[in-house]
Write a protein that holds these residues in place. Structure first.
Motif, PDB file in Angstrom:
ATOM      1  N   UNK A  55       0.821  -1.214   0.000  1.00 50.89           N
ATOM      2  CA  UNK A  55       0.000   0.000   0.000  1.00 50.89           C
ATOM      3  C   UNK A  55       0.850   1.258   0.000  1.00 50.89           C
ATOM      4  N   UNK A  56       1.963   1.220   0.733  1.00 52.43           N
ATOM      5  CA  UNK A  56       2.850   2.389   0.798  1.00 52.43           C
ATOM      6  C   UNK A  56       3.538   2.651  -0.540  1.00 52.43           C
ATOM      7  N   UNK A  57       3.642   1.605  -1.364  1.00 50.70           N
ATOM      8  CA  UNK A  57       4.324   1.738  -2.658  1.00 50.70           C
ATOM      9  C   UNK A  57       3.364   1.591  -3.836  1.00 50.70           C
ATOM     10  N   UNK A  58       2.075   1.748  -3.586  1.00 52.54           N
ATOM     11  CA  UNK A  58       1.063   1.484  -4.617  1.00 52.54           C
ATOM     12  C   UNK A  58       1.237   2.360  -5.858  1.00 52.54           C
ATOM     13  N   UNK A  59       1.593   3.625  -5.684  1.00 53.49           N
ATOM     14  CA  UNK A  59       1.778   4.513  -6.840  1.00 53.49           C
ATOM     15  C   UNK A  59       2.918   4.034  -7.728  1.00 53.49           C
ATOM     16  N   UNK A  60       4.026   3.655  -7.103  1.00 51.81           N
ATOM     17  CA  UNK A  60       5.193   3.220  -7.858  1.00 51.81           C
ATOM     18  C   UNK A  60       4.948   1.866  -8.539  1.00 51.81           C
ATOM     19  N   UNK A  61       4.175   1.007  -7.893  1.00 46.77           N
ATOM     20  CA  UNK A  61       3.831  -0.285  -8.496  1.00 46.77           C
ATOM     21  C   UNK A  61       2.889  -0.062  -9.681  1.00 46.77           C
ATOM     22  N   UNK A  62       1.900   0.798  -9.506  1.00 43.98           N
ATOM     23  CA  UNK A  62       0.935   1.080 -10.581  1.00 43.98           C
ATOM     24  C   UNK A  62       1.612   1.709 -11.796  1.00 43.98           C
ATOM     25  N   UNK A  63       2.606   2.552 -11.559  1.00 40.19           N
ATOM     26  CA  UNK A  63       3.286   3.236 -12.662  1.00 40.19           C
ATOM     27  C   UNK A  63       4.320   2.347 -13.359  1.00 40.19           C
ATOM     28  N   UNK A  64       4.673   1.233 -12.716  1.00 43.45           N
ATOM     29  CA  UNK A  64       5.690   0.353 -13.285  1.00 43.45           C
ATOM     30  C   UNK A  64       7.097   0.652 -12.812  1.00 43.45           C
ATOM     31  N   UNK A  65       7.255   1.716 -12.009  1.00 47.28           N
ATOM     32  CA  UNK A  65       8.583   2.020 -11.454  1.00 47.28           C
ATOM     33  C   UNK A  65       9.107   0.842 -10.632  1.00 47.28           C
ATOM     34  N   UNK A  66       8.191   0.220  -9.905  1.00 53.10           N
ATOM     35  CA  UNK A  66       8.502  -0.994  -9.153  1.00 53.10           C
ATOM     36  C   UNK A  66       7.709  -2.132  -9.775  1.00 53.10           C
ATOM     37  N   UNK A  67       8.384  -3.219 -10.029  1.00 54.45           N
ATOM     38  CA  UNK A  67       7.705  -4.341 -10.673  1.00 54.45           C
ATOM     39  C   UNK A  67       7.569  -5.531  -9.727  1.00 54.45           C
ATOM     40  N   UNK A  68       8.663  -5.930  -9.121  1.00 51.19           N
ATOM     41  CA  UNK A  68       8.659  -7.109  -8.263  1.00 51.19           C
ATOM     42  C   UNK A  68       9.255  -6.767  -6.907  1.00 51.19           C
ATOM     43  N   UNK A  69       8.530  -7.136  -5.864  1.00 44.70           N
ATOM     44  CA  UNK A  69       9.009  -6.942  -4.501  1.00 44.70           C
ATOM     45  C   UNK A  69       8.989  -8.282  -3.778  1.00 44.70           C
ATOM     46  N   UNK A  70      10.070  -8.566  -3.103  1.00 43.73           N
ATOM     47  CA  UNK A  70      10.134  -9.696  -2.197  1.00 43.73           C
ATOM     48  C   UNK A  70      10.133  -9.098  -0.797  1.00 43.73           C
ATOM     49  N   UNK A  71       9.152  -9.460   0.023  1.00 44.81           N
ATOM     50  CA  UNK A  71       8.987  -8.816   1.328  1.00 44.81           C
ATOM     51  C   UNK A  71       9.197  -9.796   2.476  1.00 44.81           C
ATOM     52  N   UNK A  72       9.892  -9.321   3.490  1.00 49.15           N
ATOM     53  CA  UNK A  72       9.989 -10.020   4.764  1.00 49.15           C
ATOM     54  C   UNK A  72       9.753  -8.971   5.826  1.00 49.15           C
ATOM     55  N   UNK A  73       8.823  -9.250   6.731  1.00 50.12           N
ATOM     56  CA  UNK A  73       8.467  -8.280   7.760  1.00 50.12           C
ATOM     57  C   UNK A  73       8.637  -8.912   9.137  1.00 50.12           C
ATOM     58  N   UNK A  74       9.156  -8.121  10.063  1.00 47.79           N
ATOM     59  CA  UNK A  74       9.428  -8.601  11.412  1.00 47.79           C
ATOM     60  C   UNK A  74       9.067  -7.536  12.439  1.00 47.79           C
TER      61      UNK A  74
END
Length: 84
Positions: free
Chosen positions: A51-70
């Protein structure tokens, strides 16, 4: 986009988290540590980051994210924590 760009975006949009970012171009690995994840399911944790990166994902600036949260307590024993 550089890892430092992704880190700056996340730090400005999610307070109280520490981020470790690797990758290049539009593919990144994100490790996020923060109290904000306390009590959240793994899906909710990922939704918070996406959600925090939704704009960048929608625009294609970011394509693939691998997430680990702790949470900070979980981070103490995490394999990615080189200080553990």
């Amino acid at each position: 986009m550089l890892p430092s760009d992704v880190k700056a975006l996340l730090e400005s949009r999610i307070e109280g988290c520490e981020f470790h970012i690797q990758g290049e171009g539009c593919n990144f690995q994100v490790v996020a540590i923060g109290d904000v994840f306390e009590g959240l399911s793994p899906v909710k944790r990922q939704q918070l980051i996406y959600g925090a990166l939704s704009e960048e994902i929608a625009s294609g600036e970011l394509h693939a994210l691998s997430l680990k949260t702790y949470t900070p307590a979980q981070w103490q024993n995490a394999p990615e924590n080189t200080n553990a």
